[in-house]
Design a protein around this motif. Structure first.
Motif, PDB file in Angstrom:
ATOM      1  N   SER A  12      15.809  -5.471  13.188  1.00 54.25           N
ATOM      2  CA  SER A  12      14.872  -4.353  13.089  1.00 54.25           C
ATOM      3  C   SER A  12      14.947  -3.732  11.687  1.00 54.25           C
ATOM      4  O   SER A  12      13.922  -3.414  11.070  1.00 54.25           O
ATOM      5  CB  SER A  12      15.195  -3.346  14.195  1.00 54.25           C
ATOM      6  N   ALA A  13      16.164  -3.601  11.148  1.00 55.53           N
ATOM      7  CA  ALA A  13      16.333  -3.071   9.785  1.00 55.53           C
ATOM      8  C   ALA A  13      15.728  -4.034   8.766  1.00 55.53           C
ATOM      9  O   ALA A  13      15.068  -3.619   7.806  1.00 55.53           O
ATOM     10  CB  ALA A  13      17.819  -2.858   9.495  1.00 55.53           C
ATOM     11  N   LEU A  18      11.439  -5.823   4.962  1.00 49.45           N
ATOM     12  CA  LEU A  18      10.408  -6.793   4.581  1.00 49.45           C
ATOM     13  C   LEU A  18       9.034  -6.137   4.503  1.00 49.45           C
ATOM     14  O   LEU A  18       8.220  -6.486   3.653  1.00 49.45           O
ATOM     15  CB  LEU A  18      10.370  -7.969   5.565  1.00 49.45           C
ATOM     16  N   ASP A  19       8.775  -5.174   5.414  1.00 47.16           N
ATOM     17  CA  ASP A  19       7.508  -4.417   5.359  1.00 47.16           C
ATOM     18  C   ASP A  19       7.343  -3.769   3.994  1.00 47.16           C
ATOM     19  O   ASP A  19       6.286  -3.871   3.363  1.00 47.16           O
ATOM     20  CB  ASP A  19       7.487  -3.320   6.436  1.00 47.16           C
ATOM     21  N   ALA A  20       8.412  -3.119   3.549  1.00 49.24           N
ATOM     22  CA  ALA A  20       8.361  -2.424   2.253  1.00 49.24           C
ATOM     23  C   ALA A  20       8.164  -3.439   1.126  1.00 49.24           C
ATOM     24  O   ALA A  20       7.364  -3.233   0.206  1.00 49.24           O
ATOM     25  CB  ALA A  20       9.652  -1.638   2.034  1.00 49.24           C
ATOM     26  N   GLN A  21       8.864  -4.562   1.233  1.00 47.37           N
ATOM     27  CA  GLN A  21       8.758  -5.612   0.213  1.00 47.37           C
ATOM     28  C   GLN A  21       7.324  -6.164   0.159  1.00 47.37           C
ATOM     29  O   GLN A  21       6.775  -6.384  -0.918  1.00 47.37           O
ATOM     30  CB  GLN A  21       9.738  -6.738   0.565  1.00 47.37           C
ATOM     31  N   MET A  22       6.727  -6.371   1.346  1.00 49.56           N
ATOM     32  CA  MET A  22       5.380  -6.930   1.407  1.00 49.56           C
ATOM     33  C   MET A  22       4.342  -5.948   0.845  1.00 49.56           C
ATOM     34  O   MET A  22       3.388  -6.362   0.191  1.00 49.56           O
ATOM     35  CB  MET A  22       5.032  -7.324   2.855  1.00 49.56           C
ATOM     36  N   THR A  23       4.562  -4.651   1.089  1.00 45.59           N
ATOM     37  CA  THR A  23       3.647  -3.646   0.526  1.00 45.59           C
ATOM     38  C   THR A  23       3.685  -3.710  -1.000  1.00 45.59           C
ATOM     39  O   THR A  23       2.653  -3.714  -1.663  1.00 45.59           O
ATOM     40  CB  THR A  23       4.039  -2.229   1.018  1.00 45.59           C
ATOM     41  N   GLY A  24       4.912  -3.799  -1.540  1.00 45.31           N
ATOM     42  CA  GLY A  24       5.068  -3.918  -2.995  1.00 45.31           C
ATOM     43  C   GLY A  24       4.401  -5.181  -3.522  1.00 45.31           C
ATOM     44  O   GLY A  24       3.724  -5.168  -4.554  1.00 45.31           O
TER      45      GLY A  24
END
Length: 386
Positions: A12-13, A18-24
């Motif tokens: 989950s962490a 990865l969400d944050a990485q993908m947004t970037g």
């Protein structure tokens, strides 16, 4: 299967990370593309690559120009965007296939994930697995170990990973009876350095890590019937240079050359190839209508007996290990098989006993002309053991 424990909190962490990485990554993609676009639309991507950025299209499809992985990989040398899109797609796939899917696959009854193994899906005779498919977790790159770290031992236990070292090249040595290849493995030398010495015509002391990597690509490429074009593409050298590597390889390992030629000729004559243990695979592509199909058939004819024999050996080892574990009363169980690797869970008191048992059975599964080598590691997670 007995299943393996998965750390849902860790996943989950990782998912949030990865969400944050993908947004970037998305912001960087939009900047490189000169504006926002739908990343899941091949049509919009083709428009940006070939019209806006003016890159040269490589392959046409019914609906326009292709933007598949092969095309993007070739375009990556011309512009940053295709390389970034490949990286983005890989992370998206890993996130959906493993990071987000694994917690949903945990059995409420056992608290473990139970993969399903299929005996008769892969044509070469390897086992395949589904829900989750554990055979596709990447080895290279930072994400493989991060995902493996979420596979954990039960409290008070350890995971043990036992991995055949270069089993396919060892099987090639056995099947081809190539003197130099057999000698390299018998002396427990470094096969990739040995090949590098041949193709670069230098003493071992002058072989750089980059040269060894190139030789490794050649060694494994030979097993998969790589062409000068394919090798040039993988190594980033000219086709002339790649062809020279392949010619030098076959001049040095003449037994392998004979084996490849004889295997292809026999497959043409009989329409099937056979593994060490006599398992047959038909190769209808050898009678294919196009040269591309026939050359695919020839590559399969060389690769299938090698990969299929490796699959035979690990299955033999699995049967023997399973029997011995039950018989010898070790507090250990076999959990997973991933290509050339077996994963166990063991009580630390039986760790040394398990290591000896597994090494003995894996290395002695079938008598080859060269020694088999198995690397074993242990730890609280699969990443630590691998």
């Amino acid at each position: 299967s007995l299943g393996i424990r998965v750390d849902a909190e860790l996943l989950s962490a990782l998912s949030k990370e990865l969400d944050a990485q993908m947004t970037g990554m998305m912001q960087r993609l939009y900047a490189l593309a000169g504006g926002e676009f739908n990343l899941n639309s091949p049509k919009q991507l083709a428009d940006i690559l070939f019209n806006r950025l003016g890159l040269t299209p490589i392959k046409k499809t019914k609906t326009g120009y292709s933007t598949d992985e092969g095309v993007l990989t070739q375009l990556a040398s011309q512009h940053e965007l295709p390389a970034e899109i490949l990286a983005y797609r890989q992370i998206t796939k890993l996130k959906s296939t493993y990071v987000d899917a694994l917690p949903l696959l945990i059995s409420p009854r056992t608290g473990r994930v139970h993969t399903t193994y299929h005996q008769a899906v892969a044509a070469t005779g390897r086992l395949s697995s589904s829900d989750p498919n554990l055979q596709n977790i990447p080895i290279k790159g930072p994400m493989g170990p991060r995902i493996r770290a979420a596979f954990v031992a039960d409290p008070g236990y350890l995971l043990v990973s036992a991995d055949y070292s270069q089993i396919e090249l060892r099987i090639l040595a056995h099947l081809s009876q190539d003197e130099r290849l057999i000698e390299a493995f018998a002396g427990d030398g470094d096969i990739h350095t040995d090949t590098a010495r041949t193709i670069f015509n230098l003493p071992a002391g002058e072989i750089t890590p980059a040269m060894r990597r190139a030789a490794k690509t050649v060694n494994f490429g030979i097993i998969y019937g790589i062409s000068a074009f394919g090798l040039a593409d993988q190594l980033g050298v000219s086709q002339t240079e790649a062809k020279r590597y392949i010619d030098e390889y076959f001049a040095h390992y003449q037994g392998v050359k004979r084996f490849v030629e004889a295997t292809i000729a026999k497959a043409h004559a009989e329409g099937v190839v056979t593994t060490l243990l006599g398992r047959k695979r038909p190769i209808p592509e050898l009678a294919g209508a196009t040269p591309a199909l026939r050359s695919f058939g020839e590559r399969s004819a060389v690769n299938s007996p090698i990969q299929g024999s490796a699959a035979d050996l690990i299955k033999l080892a699995m049967v023997k290990i399973h029997d011995r574990l039950a018989h010898e009363g070790l507090d250990a169980r076999m959990l997973l098989q991933v290509h050339d690797e077996l994963v166990f869970e063991v009580n630390p008191k039986d760790l040394e006993g398990l290591k000896v048992l597994v090494k003995t059975e894996m290395e002695g599964a079938f008598p080859l002309s060269v020694p088999m080598r198995v690397d074993i590691g242990a730890g609280p997670t699969w990443a630590d053991a691998h």
